[in-house]
Structures are given as structure tokens and as C-alpha cells.
Design a protein around this motif. Structure first.
Motif, PDB file in Angstrom:
ATOM      1  N   SER A  85      -3.697   1.172   9.049  1.00  0.00           N
ATOM      2  CA  SER A  85      -3.614  -0.151   9.686  1.00  0.00           C
ATOM      3  C   SER A  85      -4.806  -1.032   9.311  1.00  0.00           C
ATOM      4  N   ARG A  86      -5.953  -0.428   9.040  1.00  0.00           N
ATOM      5  CA  ARG A  86      -7.145  -1.198   8.643  1.00  0.00           C
ATOM      6  C   ARG A  86      -7.132  -1.597   7.176  1.00  0.00           C
ATOM      7  N   TYR A  87      -6.441  -0.796   6.347  1.00  0.00           N
ATOM      8  CA  TYR A  87      -6.422  -1.038   4.911  1.00  0.00           C
ATOM      9  C   TYR A  87      -4.970  -1.175   4.455  1.00  0.00           C
ATOM     10  N   PRO A  88      -4.336  -2.290   4.774  1.00  0.00           N
ATOM     11  CA  PRO A  88      -2.903  -2.448   4.495  1.00  0.00           C
ATOM     12  C   PRO A  88      -2.595  -2.505   3.001  1.00  0.00           C
ATOM     13  N   LEU A  89      -1.341  -2.203   2.710  1.00  0.00           N
ATOM     14  CA  LEU A  89      -0.845  -2.200   1.339  1.00  0.00           C
ATOM     15  C   LEU A  89       0.218  -3.269   1.172  1.00  0.00           C
ATOM     16  N   VAL A  90       0.382  -3.713  -0.050  1.00  0.00           N
ATOM     17  CA  VAL A  90       1.456  -4.651  -0.378  1.00  0.00           C
ATOM     18  C   VAL A  90       2.267  -4.054  -1.526  1.00  0.00           C
ATOM     19  N   THR A  91       3.524  -4.411  -1.570  1.00  0.00           N
ATOM     20  CA  THR A  91       4.384  -3.969  -2.656  1.00  0.00           C
ATOM     21  C   THR A  91       4.268  -4.958  -3.806  1.00  0.00           C
ATOM     22  N   VAL A  92       4.023  -4.426  -4.992  1.00  0.00           N
ATOM     23  CA  VAL A  92       3.935  -5.250  -6.191  1.00  0.00           C
ATOM     24  C   VAL A  92       5.185  -4.964  -7.016  1.00  0.00           C
ATOM     25  N   VAL A  93       6.039  -5.985  -7.151  1.00  0.00           N
ATOM     26  CA  VAL A  93       7.289  -5.829  -7.880  1.00  0.00           C
ATOM     27  C   VAL A  93       7.158  -6.498  -9.241  1.00  0.00           C
ATOM     28  N   THR A  94       7.500  -5.734 -10.288  1.00  0.00           N
ATOM     29  CA  THR A  94       7.493  -6.263 -11.650  1.00  0.00           C
ATOM     30  C   THR A  94       8.834  -5.911 -12.306  1.00  0.00           C
ATOM     31  N   SER A  96       9.270  -3.880 -14.600  1.00  0.00           N
ATOM     32  CA  SER A  96       9.315  -2.450 -14.914  1.00  0.00           C
ATOM     33  C   SER A  96       9.347  -1.555 -13.680  1.00  0.00           C
ATOM     34  N   GLY A  97       9.229  -2.107 -12.488  1.00  0.00           N
ATOM     35  CA  GLY A  97       9.274  -1.281 -11.278  1.00  0.00           C
ATOM     36  C   GLY A  97       8.474  -1.878 -10.148  1.00  0.00           C
ATOM     37  N   ALA A  98       8.188  -1.046  -9.178  1.00  0.00           N
ATOM     38  CA  ALA A  98       7.426  -1.479  -8.015  1.00  0.00           C
ATOM     39  C   ALA A  98       6.346  -0.439  -7.714  1.00  0.00           C
ATOM     40  N   SER A  99       5.251  -0.915  -7.181  1.00  0.00           N
ATOM     41  CA  SER A  99       4.160  -0.022  -6.797  1.00  0.00           C
ATOM     42  C   SER A  99       3.470  -0.603  -5.582  1.00  0.00           C
ATOM     43  N   LEU A 100       2.599   0.185  -4.999  1.00  0.00           N
ATOM     44  CA  LEU A 100       1.808  -0.264  -3.864  1.00  0.00           C
ATOM     45  C   LEU A 100       0.408  -0.607  -4.334  1.00  0.00           C
ATOM     46  N   ALA A 101      -0.159  -1.612  -3.716  1.00  0.00           N
ATOM     47  CA  ALA A 101      -1.521  -2.026  -4.047  1.00  0.00           C
ATOM     48  C   ALA A 101      -2.222  -2.423  -2.754  1.00  0.00           C
ATOM     49  N   PRO A 102      -3.535  -2.320  -2.724  1.00  0.00           N
ATOM     50  CA  PRO A 102      -4.257  -2.729  -1.521  1.00  0.00           C
ATOM     51  C   PRO A 102      -4.150  -4.234  -1.311  1.00  0.00           C
ATOM     52  N   LEU A 115      -4.977   5.248  -0.140  1.00  0.00           N
ATOM     53  CA  LEU A 115      -3.761   5.381   0.671  1.00  0.00           C
ATOM     54  C   LEU A 115      -2.505   5.063  -0.132  1.00  0.00           C
ATOM     55  N   ALA A 116      -2.589   4.112  -1.047  1.00  0.00           N
ATOM     56  CA  ALA A 116      -1.447   3.794  -1.907  1.00  0.00           C
ATOM     57  C   ALA A 116      -1.110   4.987  -2.797  1.00  0.00           C
ATOM     58  N   ASN A 117      -2.128   5.641  -3.339  1.00  0.00           N
ATOM     59  CA  ASN A 117      -1.899   6.820  -4.179  1.00  0.00           C
ATOM     60  C   ASN A 117      -1.232   7.942  -3.395  1.00  0.00           C
ATOM     61  N   VAL A 118      -1.689   8.154  -2.159  1.00  0.00           N
ATOM     62  CA  VAL A 118      -1.075   9.171  -1.303  1.00  0.00           C
ATOM     63  C   VAL A 118       0.395   8.841  -1.076  1.00  0.00           C
ATOM     64  N   THR A 119       0.669   7.590  -0.753  1.00  0.00           N
ATOM     65  CA  THR A 119       2.046   7.161  -0.493  1.00  0.00           C
ATOM     66  C   THR A 119       2.924   7.361  -1.726  1.00  0.00           C
ATOM     67  N   GLU A 120       2.417   7.015  -2.883  1.00  0.00           N
ATOM     68  CA  GLU A 120       3.201   7.169  -4.107  1.00  0.00           C
ATOM     69  C   GLU A 120       3.449   8.638  -4.438  1.00  0.00           C
ATOM     70  N   LEU A 121       2.479   9.516  -4.160  1.00  0.00           N
ATOM     71  CA  LEU A 121       2.693  10.954  -4.348  1.00  0.00           C
ATOM     72  C   LEU A 121       3.775  11.458  -3.399  1.00  0.00           C
TER      73      LEU A 121
END
Length: 183
Positions: A85-94, A96-102, A115-121
Motif C-alpha cells: 500500500s505504501r509502494y503502489p504499482l502501475v500497469t505498463v501496457v505496450t 509487446s505485453g504488459a508489466s508492473l512498474a513502481p 514488489l513488482a518482481n514478486v508479483t510477476e513471479l
């Protein structure tokens, strides 16, 4: 895993990378995640240590560590929800795909990236294969590449040390059962 493997424990003899603001800043520069002028505080270093310890606790649970009680795990998970909740993520859509970024930059961005890396794993279905070595005090983070998903030590060195520790414990117990004090 680079973030988790910054603690000073185990046979790897690594220095504490988040011991102070200066240590954290040096680590950020080494990993090309910060600039010479980045402002890093002692509170940032403490937050990095707290996030790392919560992640290690979850990774130890992945390894089936007997010292990671349900209460300890629940506390780590609570901390990670709070961190999310303190370090929110946003979805980056391109295209070639989508990913999470701070959503933030600087140190909060670093924590968001972790946290984005954990979520993607987790989304890739391999989060449970990221583990922490059960050898006390190693707790080095590693990816379980075994076919049957049963690795619990980061390598043969820690596995051998743990086997020898268990052998000595059994031998000592057997000796006390058969020693002069038992009748």
C-alpha cells in the motif's frame, strides 16, 4: 533475489548492504538503480531491511522451514501488504505485453520494483520456487530448479553443513541415552 541476498549471514560472507544510508546508497549505485546525488536516509535503510526480512520469511516458508511458524509468516505477510500500500504499482501496457512498474521514483520506486518482481513471479507460477536456504544462518535466496521442486538449501555446502549438524545432534542424543548417567 539480489535484494534478498543483501544480508550478512551464512557461508557466503557477504557484508550487510542495508546497514546504513551510505551502505544502501552504495548498493543502489552498484546495481545502477540510483545516482550519485540520490538522497538516501537511515529510515530508507531500515525500511529496506524490514522489507528484506519479510521476504526472507516468506521464502523460508517456501522451503518448509520449521522455525517459520504460522504466526511469524502471518506477520511477514501483514508487513508485505502494508508495504504494497505504501509502494503502489502501475500497469505498463505496450504493444509487446504488459508489466508492473513502481508508481514512485527514488527509494520508494526501488521497493515498488521489488514488489513488482514478486508479483510477476507469482503471475508466472514460479513464486513458490523462489526460496531461502534453510541452513541457519544462511537464508540465502535461490531459485529451486529441481524437477520435483524440493530444494531447501542454496547449494551443497549448506546442505552438507546441515546434514553434519543433524548427524552430530543424533550422535549426541544416542551417547546421552547410552552414557553413564542412563540406567
Amino acid at each position: 533475489m539480489q535484494f534478498v541476498n543483501t544480508h550478512p549471514a551464512g557461508p557466503h560472507r557477504l557484508p550487510e548492504r542495508f546497514g546504513s544510508a551510505q551502505d544502501l546508497h552504495a548498493w543502489l549505485l552498484e546495481k545502477a538503480m540510483g545516482s550519485e546525488t540520490a538522497h538516501v536516509t537511515e529510515a530508507d535503510a531500515a525500511s529496506a531491511r524490514e522489507l528484506r526480512e519479510a521476504l526472507i520469511t516468506v521464502l523460508l516458508a517456501h522451503s518448509g522451514d520449521k522455525d517459520t511458524t504460522p504466526e511469524v509468516l502471518a506477520e511477514a505477510e501483514r508487513y508485505l501488504r502494508h508495504a504494497a500500500s505504501r509502494y503502489p504499482l502501475v500497469t505498463v501496457v505496450t504493444a509487446s505485453g504488459a508489466s508492473l512498474a513502481p508508481a514512485q521514483t527514488g527509494i520508494p520506486g526501488l521497493f515498488g520494483t521489488v514488489l513488482a518482481n514478486v508479483t510477476e513471479l507469482a503471475q508466472a507460477g514460479v513464486w513458490d520456487r523462489v526460496r531461502a536456504c534453510r541452513h541457519q544462518p544462511c537464508h540465502f535466496g535461490f531459485f529451486d530448479r529441481t524437477r520435483n521442486r524440493t530444494a531447501v538449501y542454496c547449494g551443497t555446502k549448506c546442505g552438507s553443513r546441515e546434514s553434519m549438524r543433524a548427524y552430530r545432534k543424533r550422535k549426541k542424543a544416542l551417547a546421552s541415552d547410552w552414557g553413564p548417567s542412563s540406567k
